[in-house]
Scaffold this motif. Structure first.
Motif, mmCIF file in Angstrom:
data_model
loop_
_atom_site.group_PDB
_atom_site.id
_atom_site.type_symbol
_atom_site.label_atom_id
_atom_site.label_comp_id
_atom_site.label_asym_id
_atom_site.label_seq_id
_atom_site.Cartn_x
_atom_site.Cartn_y
_atom_site.Cartn_z
ATOM 1 N N LEU A 75 67.253 42.007 -22.517
ATOM 2 C CA LEU A 75 68.040 42.890 -23.383
ATOM 3 C C LEU A 75 67.143 43.804 -24.207
ATOM 4 C CD1 LEU A 75 70.700 40.410 -24.848
ATOM 5 C CD2 LEU A 75 70.957 41.978 -22.914
ATOM 6 N N VAL A 76 67.500 45.072 -24.243
ATOM 7 C CA VAL A 76 66.850 46.007 -25.160
ATOM 8 C C VAL A 76 67.620 45.960 -26.467
ATOM 9 C CG1 VAL A 76 66.259 48.406 -25.601
ATOM 10 C CG2 VAL A 76 66.045 47.473 -23.276
ATOM 11 N N LEU A 77 66.977 45.451 -27.513
ATOM 12 C CA LEU A 77 67.634 45.338 -28.819
ATOM 13 C C LEU A 77 67.604 46.666 -29.572
ATOM 14 C CD1 LEU A 77 66.265 41.864 -29.965
ATOM 15 C CD2 LEU A 77 68.403 42.378 -28.755
ATOM 16 N N HIS A 81 62.086 46.725 -29.424
ATOM 17 C CA HIS A 81 62.212 45.292 -29.162
ATOM 18 C C HIS A 81 63.020 45.001 -27.895
ATOM 19 C CE1 HIS A 81 61.375 45.469 -33.539
ATOM 20 N NE2 HIS A 81 60.672 44.379 -33.282
ATOM 21 N N ILE A 82 62.453 44.140 -27.054
ATOM 22 C CA ILE A 82 63.100 43.621 -25.850
ATOM 23 C C ILE A 82 63.096 42.098 -25.954
ATOM 24 C CG2 ILE A 82 62.967 43.437 -23.327
ATOM 25 C CD1 ILE A 82 61.265 46.035 -23.416
ATOM 26 N N ASN A 121 53.889 46.891 -22.471
ATOM 27 C CA ASN A 121 52.899 46.060 -23.155
ATOM 28 C C ASN A 121 53.257 45.963 -24.636
ATOM 29 O OD1 ASN A 121 51.247 45.802 -20.805
ATOM 30 N ND2 ASN A 121 50.448 47.861 -21.195
ATOM 31 N N GLY A 122 52.935 44.822 -25.224
ATOM 32 C CA GLY A 122 53.239 44.684 -26.641
ATOM 33 C C GLY A 122 52.910 43.319 -27.191
ATOM 34 N N LYS A 123 53.494 43.044 -28.334
ATOM 35 C CA LYS A 123 53.284 41.782 -29.043
ATOM 36 C C LYS A 123 54.496 40.888 -28.794
ATOM 37 C CE LYS A 123 52.569 39.921 -33.717
ATOM 38 N NZ LYS A 123 52.447 40.281 -35.157
ATOM 39 N N ALA A 124 54.239 39.655 -28.389
ATOM 40 C CA ALA A 124 55.326 38.733 -28.061
ATOM 41 C C ALA A 124 55.437 37.629 -29.098
ATOM 42 C CB ALA A 124 55.090 38.120 -26.684
ATOM 43 N N TYR A 125 56.666 37.195 -29.332
ATOM 44 C CA TYR A 125 56.873 36.008 -30.150
ATOM 45 C C TYR A 125 58.145 35.315 -29.700
ATOM 46 C CZ TYR A 125 59.342 39.658 -32.846
ATOM 47 O OH TYR A 125 60.125 40.723 -33.211
ATOM 48 N N LEU A 126 58.261 34.040 -30.045
ATOM 49 C CA LEU A 126 59.378 33.210 -29.617
ATOM 50 C C LEU A 126 60.445 33.181 -30.696
ATOM 51 C CD1 LEU A 126 57.299 30.216 -28.190
ATOM 52 C CD2 LEU A 126 58.024 32.308 -27.012
ATOM 53 N N GLY A 146 64.211 32.433 -26.799
ATOM 54 C CA GLY A 146 64.046 33.779 -26.274
ATOM 55 C C GLY A 146 62.621 34.255 -26.507
ATOM 56 N N ILE A 147 62.134 35.099 -25.596
ATOM 57 C CA ILE A 147 60.820 35.729 -25.770
ATOM 58 C C ILE A 147 61.064 37.176 -26.185
ATOM 59 C CG2 ILE A 147 58.685 36.452 -24.644
ATOM 60 C CD1 ILE A 147 59.062 34.094 -22.703
ATOM 61 N N CYS A 148 60.670 37.517 -27.376
ATOM 62 C CA CYS A 148 60.861 38.872 -27.887
ATOM 63 C C CYS A 148 59.551 39.651 -27.749
ATOM 64 C CB CYS A 148 61.292 38.836 -29.347
ATOM 65 S SG CYS A 148 61.830 40.447 -29.975
ATOM 66 N N ILE A 149 59.658 40.861 -27.244
ATOM 67 C CA ILE A 149 58.497 41.743 -27.097
ATOM 68 C C ILE A 149 58.632 42.903 -28.067
ATOM 69 C CG2 ILE A 149 57.154 43.180 -25.527
ATOM 70 C CD1 ILE A 149 57.194 40.248 -24.695
ATOM 71 N N GLU A 150 57.674 43.022 -28.959
ATOM 72 C CA GLU A 150 57.588 44.186 -29.834
ATOM 73 C C GLU A 150 56.786 45.256 -29.094
ATOM 74 O OE1 GLU A 150 55.677 45.321 -34.161
ATOM 75 O OE2 GLU A 150 56.425 43.266 -33.842
#
Length: 213
Positions: A75-77, A81-82, A121-126, A146-150
């Motif tokens: 999902l594209v938030l 953010h994805i 590419n980006g920063k990931a967090y759970l 969920g894995i969120c990608i900034e």
């Protein structure tokens, strides 16, 4: 006359040396990178049923892992953010363990039949936010994490690799009965006593039927 075996000892040590061999990217390639998810990237992601995610731990040990579901499962938030649902798997949690120690991640989105891919590419967090996880529920089952990608970079990658490989061309595929046998590979690698190839194959098929979500 014996032919010497090739080795990996003749190494390229600097970027300057590498550039002298490869050359410089074109203006189009240099300018194609954007720092956010625009309408084109969002549309691409909404059509993609498959991605691979690349991560590494704090010491630099790397991993790449597939993720797949119905198109648009990622999902594209918003433009930065994805979020990717973490569906049931083998519980190794390689990707998530890496993210906890080193948040940098790379994504490659694929659409069947399309040669071009989308790189992010980006920063990931759970994340464990119930509202977000509920949005990614499938068959009434929401992911636990969920894995969120900034997002830091987005860009289209050309189709040359797909064209060379014939990945989307069924006439170039191997016959199904000639493909590697996962059960046989696992039996040979794990050497679990008293488990047969047939038993393991049956267990795999049962797991695919009952544990996808």
């Amino acid at each position: 006359m014996s032919v010497p075996k090739p080795t990996c000892k003749d190494k390229i040590e600097t970027e300057d040396e590498l550039r002298s061999i490869i050359g410089e990217p074109s203006e189009l390639v240099r300018k194609k990178v954007i720092s956010y998810v625009d309408d084109h990237c969002e549309d691409f992601i909404s059509r993609s049923p498959f991605l691979v995610i690349s991560t590494s731990d704090a010491s630099g040990c790397c991993d790449v892992s597939p993720r797949g579901d119905t198109p648009g499962f990622a999902l594209v938030l918003d433009e930065k953010h994805i979020i990717i649902p973490e569906r049931p798997g083998n519980k190794r949690i390689d990707t998530m363990r890496n993210i906890l120690s080193n948040p940098k991640a790379g994504l490659l989105f694929l659409i069947p039949g399309l040669g071009e891919t989308l790189r992010v590419n980006g920063k990931a967090y759970l994340v464990k936010d119930d509202i977000l996880l509920e949005r990614m529920a499938h068959h009434g089952k929401k992911p636990l994490v969920g894995i969120c990608i900034e997002v830091e970079e987005c860009f289209i990658h050309c189709a040359k690799a797909m064209k060379r490989s014939g990945l989307w061309e069924p006439e170039k595929w191997s016959e199904k009965n000639s493909l590697p046998n996962a059960a046989k590979i696992l039996i040979d690698h794990t050497k679990i006593p008293d488990m047969t190839e047939k038993e393991l194959n049956n267990a795999l098929q049962e797991d695919y039927l009952t544990e996808l979500y």
